[in-house]
Design a protein around this motif. Sequence first.
Motif, PDB file in Angstrom:
ATOM      1  N   ARG A 150      -5.374  -9.227  -2.812  1.00 54.21           N
ATOM      2  CA  ARG A 150      -5.528  -7.930  -2.145  1.00 54.21           C
ATOM      3  C   ARG A 150      -4.404  -7.715  -1.136  1.00 54.21           C
ATOM      4  O   ARG A 150      -3.892  -6.605  -0.988  1.00 54.21           O
ATOM      5  CB  ARG A 150      -6.891  -7.852  -1.464  1.00 54.21           C
ATOM      6  N   VAL A 153      -1.431  -6.427  -3.097  1.00 57.99           N
ATOM      7  CA  VAL A 153      -1.516  -5.025  -3.504  1.00 57.99           C
ATOM      8  C   VAL A 153      -1.306  -4.104  -2.318  1.00 57.99           C
ATOM      9  O   VAL A 153      -0.496  -3.167  -2.357  1.00 57.99           O
ATOM     10  CB  VAL A 153      -2.873  -4.734  -4.185  1.00 57.99           C
ATOM     11  N   ASN A 157       1.852  -1.531  -1.251  1.00 61.82           N
ATOM     12  CA  ASN A 157       1.628  -0.117  -0.938  1.00 61.82           C
ATOM     13  C   ASN A 157       2.158   0.236   0.453  1.00 61.82           C
ATOM     14  O   ASN A 157       2.795   1.284   0.644  1.00 61.82           O
ATOM     15  CB  ASN A 157       0.134   0.191  -1.014  1.00 61.82           C
ATOM     16  N   THR A 321      -0.134   1.281  -7.931  1.00 62.93           N
ATOM     17  CA  THR A 321      -0.940   0.528  -6.957  1.00 62.93           C
ATOM     18  C   THR A 321      -2.270   1.225  -6.697  1.00 62.93           C
ATOM     19  O   THR A 321      -3.294   0.562  -6.519  1.00 62.93           O
ATOM     20  CB  THR A 321      -0.178   0.365  -5.635  1.00 62.93           C
ATOM     21  N   ILE A 324      -4.607   0.353  -9.520  1.00 66.44           N
ATOM     22  CA  ILE A 324      -5.090  -1.031  -9.402  1.00 66.44           C
ATOM     23  C   ILE A 324      -6.194  -1.123  -8.363  1.00 66.44           C
ATOM     24  O   ILE A 324      -7.239  -1.751  -8.588  1.00 66.44           O
ATOM     25  CB  ILE A 324      -3.924  -1.972  -9.038  1.00 66.44           C
TER      26      ILE A 324
END
Length: 366
Positions: A150, A153, A157, A321, A324
């Motif tokens: 996490r 990701v 971003n 992103t 996801i």
Amino acid sequence: MAAPEDTRAGLGGAAPTPAEVKRWRQYLADERAEAAVYRDLASRRGGEEREILLALAEAEGRHEAHWIGLLGDRVGEPRKGDIRTRMLGWLARRFGSVFVLALAQRAEARSPYDADDDATRSMAADERIHEEVVRGLAARGRNRLSGTFRAAVFGANDGLVSNLALVMGVGATGVSAQYVLITGIAGLLAGALSMGAGEYVSVSSQRELLDASNPGGDSRSALPHLDVDANELALVYRARGMTEAEAATQAAAVLKDNSLAPAPADDTHEIVGTGIGAALSSFCFFASGAIIPVLPYLFGATGLTAIIISAVLVGVALLVTGAIVGLLAGASPLRRALRQLAIGFGAAAVTYLLGLLIGSWLNQGQ
């Protein structure tokens, strides 16, 4: 196959219409494809998860039998499932990941059986329950992804949005492309180092708090010397949330083998990986996101052209992103992708306008 009394209205003795036959054949193909997806996923798992997935495949087989029963000799040649289900099957055979389960969860939620009189009530109920079963399996996978993934990701971003805003804001002032490039690289390094340091402190602090909840060595060494008839060991367990009776029972059991039990596990608390692992992933993925807005300047683009190319590249990355994150959250990937795009472009637009104002003000002062 469901008994006649379990079917809804509309299944009379009349011959089915061509449209009904076509719909039933598609349902049959979809059920076969969904069963294959669950079997493919089961082949990559073991234990309880494998059993659950095989049970889901068996349930889809019962639905398949229902449509075969209705079609009779009209079954015809095997048809392909819908595009979503075929894509799920392709992903399941190659990856078998939480993303496939998240997509399968959404596929179960879109079941048409509630609104179709030719499906049985039990089949419609099955599909709703299947959604919850797959949601539970997907939740296990989401938990296993832990904080390192996490952090990757969200780090990517953050890098995309912050450096796009920085590059567009500085570029809008009218400074040279070289100056924008230097600013973008500085923003990449500063942001990545900040993210990595912050993630390390956060995860390390959390692990230290967990370690502080475990029994200390001095406590264990005191156990053989406690007075069995009068001791405070039961207070330890009462302080950890046990009732007085539970604490007394636990204390008596511990005194028998002189082994102080650890604190009860907190099921709602998730271990988020190591501090070094989280810091490195945050650094690398922030940097991987932050480099994208700078790419046009690295390859010699200048002015408005560089800004447009940068915005397009970041827009594509934000959509990825966002999708996801949507999958991990069990939400609509498209909706989350568009939301991510709107937030990222909104922040960039604000800084671009501010850059224009600052550039105009600087030019007036010269």
